[in-house]
Scaffold this motif. Structure first.
Motif, PDB file in Angstrom:
ATOM      1  N   LYS A 128       0.832  -1.193   0.000  1.00  0.00           N
ATOM      2  CA  LYS A 128       0.000   0.000   0.000  1.00  0.00           C
ATOM      3  C   LYS A 128       0.875   1.255   0.000  1.00  0.00           C
ATOM      4  O   LYS A 128       0.640   2.188  -0.763  1.00  0.00           O
ATOM      5  N   ARG A 129       1.905   1.267   0.834  1.00  0.00           N
ATOM      6  CA  ARG A 129       2.780   2.443   0.922  1.00  0.00           C
ATOM      7  C   ARG A 129       3.672   2.569  -0.308  1.00  0.00           C
ATOM      8  O   ARG A 129       3.985   3.685  -0.742  1.00  0.00           O
ATOM      9  N   VAL A 130       4.058   1.444  -0.892  1.00  0.00           N
ATOM     10  CA  VAL A 130       4.842   1.503  -2.134  1.00  0.00           C
ATOM     11  C   VAL A 130       3.989   2.129  -3.242  1.00  0.00           C
ATOM     12  O   VAL A 130       4.449   3.020  -3.969  1.00  0.00           O
ATOM     13  N   LEU A 131       2.752   1.683  -3.377  1.00  0.00           N
ATOM     14  CA  LEU A 131       1.865   2.247  -4.392  1.00  0.00           C
ATOM     15  C   LEU A 131       1.590   3.725  -4.132  1.00  0.00           C
ATOM     16  O   LEU A 131       1.506   4.526  -5.070  1.00  0.00           O
ATOM     17  N   HIS A 132       1.456   4.098  -2.864  1.00  0.00           N
ATOM     18  CA  HIS A 132       1.265   5.501  -2.506  1.00  0.00           C
ATOM     19  C   HIS A 132       2.479   6.322  -2.935  1.00  0.00           C
ATOM     20  O   HIS A 132       2.348   7.407  -3.524  1.00  0.00           O
ATOM     21  N   ALA A 133       3.673   5.818  -2.667  1.00  0.00           N
ATOM     22  CA  ALA A 133       4.902   6.518  -3.068  1.00  0.00           C
ATOM     23  C   ALA A 133       5.004   6.612  -4.594  1.00  0.00           C
ATOM     24  O   ALA A 133       5.387   7.659  -5.139  1.00  0.00           O
ATOM     25  N   VAL A 134       4.648   5.543  -5.289  1.00  0.00           N
ATOM     26  CA  VAL A 134       4.697   5.552  -6.757  1.00  0.00           C
ATOM     27  C   VAL A 134       3.718   6.587  -7.311  1.00  0.00           C
ATOM     28  O   VAL A 134       4.032   7.306  -8.268  1.00  0.00           O
ATOM     29  N   TRP A 135       2.555   6.703  -6.696  1.00  0.00           N
ATOM     30  CA  TRP A 135       1.592   7.717  -7.132  1.00  0.00           C
ATOM     31  C   TRP A 135       2.216   9.113  -7.010  1.00  0.00           C
ATOM     32  O   TRP A 135       2.118   9.927  -7.917  1.00  0.00           O
ATOM     33  N   HIS A 136       2.900   9.368  -5.885  1.00  0.00           N
ATOM     34  CA  HIS A 136       3.558  10.669  -5.705  1.00  0.00           C
ATOM     35  C   HIS A 136       4.708  10.842  -6.705  1.00  0.00           C
ATOM     36  O   HIS A 136       4.940  11.960  -7.188  1.00  0.00           O
ATOM     37  N   MET A 137       5.410   9.776  -7.024  1.00  0.00           N
ATOM     38  CA  MET A 137       6.482   9.860  -8.012  1.00  0.00           C
ATOM     39  C   MET A 137       5.923  10.274  -9.377  1.00  0.00           C
ATOM     40  O   MET A 137       6.521  11.099 -10.080  1.00  0.00           O
ATOM     41  N   VAL A 138       4.779   9.720  -9.738  1.00  0.00           N
ATOM     42  CA  VAL A 138       4.153  10.081 -11.009  1.00  0.00           C
ATOM     43  C   VAL A 138       3.709  11.542 -10.977  1.00  0.00           C
ATOM     44  O   VAL A 138       3.860  12.268 -11.974  1.00  0.00           O
ATOM     45  N   THR A 139       3.200  11.990  -9.839  1.00  0.00           N
ATOM     46  CA  THR A 139       2.818  13.398  -9.708  1.00  0.00           C
ATOM     47  C   THR A 139       4.022  14.299  -9.983  1.00  0.00           C
ATOM     48  O   THR A 139       3.935  15.262 -10.756  1.00  0.00           O
ATOM     49  N   VAL A 140       5.147  13.992  -9.372  1.00  0.00           N
ATOM     50  CA  VAL A 140       6.370  14.772  -9.575  1.00  0.00           C
ATOM     51  C   VAL A 140       6.810  14.690 -11.031  1.00  0.00           C
ATOM     52  O   VAL A 140       7.174  15.706 -11.650  1.00  0.00           O
ATOM     53  N   ASP A 141       6.761  13.507 -11.601  1.00  0.00           N
ATOM     54  CA  ASP A 141       7.162  13.311 -12.996  1.00  0.00           C
ATOM     55  C   ASP A 141       6.310  14.158 -13.940  1.00  0.00           C
ATOM     56  O   ASP A 141       6.840  14.823 -14.835  1.00  0.00           O
ATOM     57  N   LEU A 142       5.002  14.153 -13.735  1.00  0.00           N
ATOM     58  CA  LEU A 142       4.116  14.936 -14.592  1.00  0.00           C
ATOM     59  C   LEU A 142       4.367  16.432 -14.428  1.00  0.00           C
ATOM     60  O   LEU A 142       4.387  17.185 -15.412  1.00  0.00           O
TER      61      LEU A 142
END
Length: 126
Positions: free
Chosen positions: A41-55
């Motif tokens: 759950k926390r890995v997916l949460h971090a990945v979501w934030h990574m995509v936010t930063v990437d975009l």
């Protein structure tokens, strides 16, 4: 100034904002309240934030490239960002079409937001 890249940067900024606001409501909240084990759950949460930063960074790069039109390396960087958004679009299309849902293209419509950024960016490099 390159109008195509400016349009791509503005569109990418909208995509980043949509991801941040809509994604938090529609993806992150349900994810965090799900019964999924804490570590994934926390890995997916971090990945979501990574995509936010990437975009957001991609949008900033496109806006910068629009203003720095003709500077050495502008075309190469623009093609990289275009390929990046094409790859994101393909990922959503492949996953959506592989599930077997009725009207699959509208179930995960993220590709509809991502592909125009790629097209505008490509147009700005021509």
């Amino acid at each position: 100034m390159n109008g195509w890249l400016l349009a791509a940067g503005i569109t990418a900024s909208g995509v980043a904002a949509t991801h941040l606001i809509g994604g938090h409501r529609d993806v992150v909240r349900p994810l965090l309240s799900s019964g999924l084990a804490e570590e994934p759950k926390r890995v997916l949460h971090a990945v979501w934030h990574m995509v936010t930063v990437d975009l957001a960074l991609s949008a900033a790069v496109l806006l910068h490239l629009a203003l720095a039109d003709g500077t050495s390396g502008t075309g190469l960087m623009a093609w990289f960002v275009a390929a990046h958004f094409v790859a994101y679009s393909i990922a959503f299309l492949v996953i959506t079409l592989s599930v077997g849902w009725p009207k699959p293209l509208l179930r995960l419509p993220q590709w509809i937001l991502l592909l125009p950024v790629a097209a505008l960016t490509a147009a700005g490099t021509a």
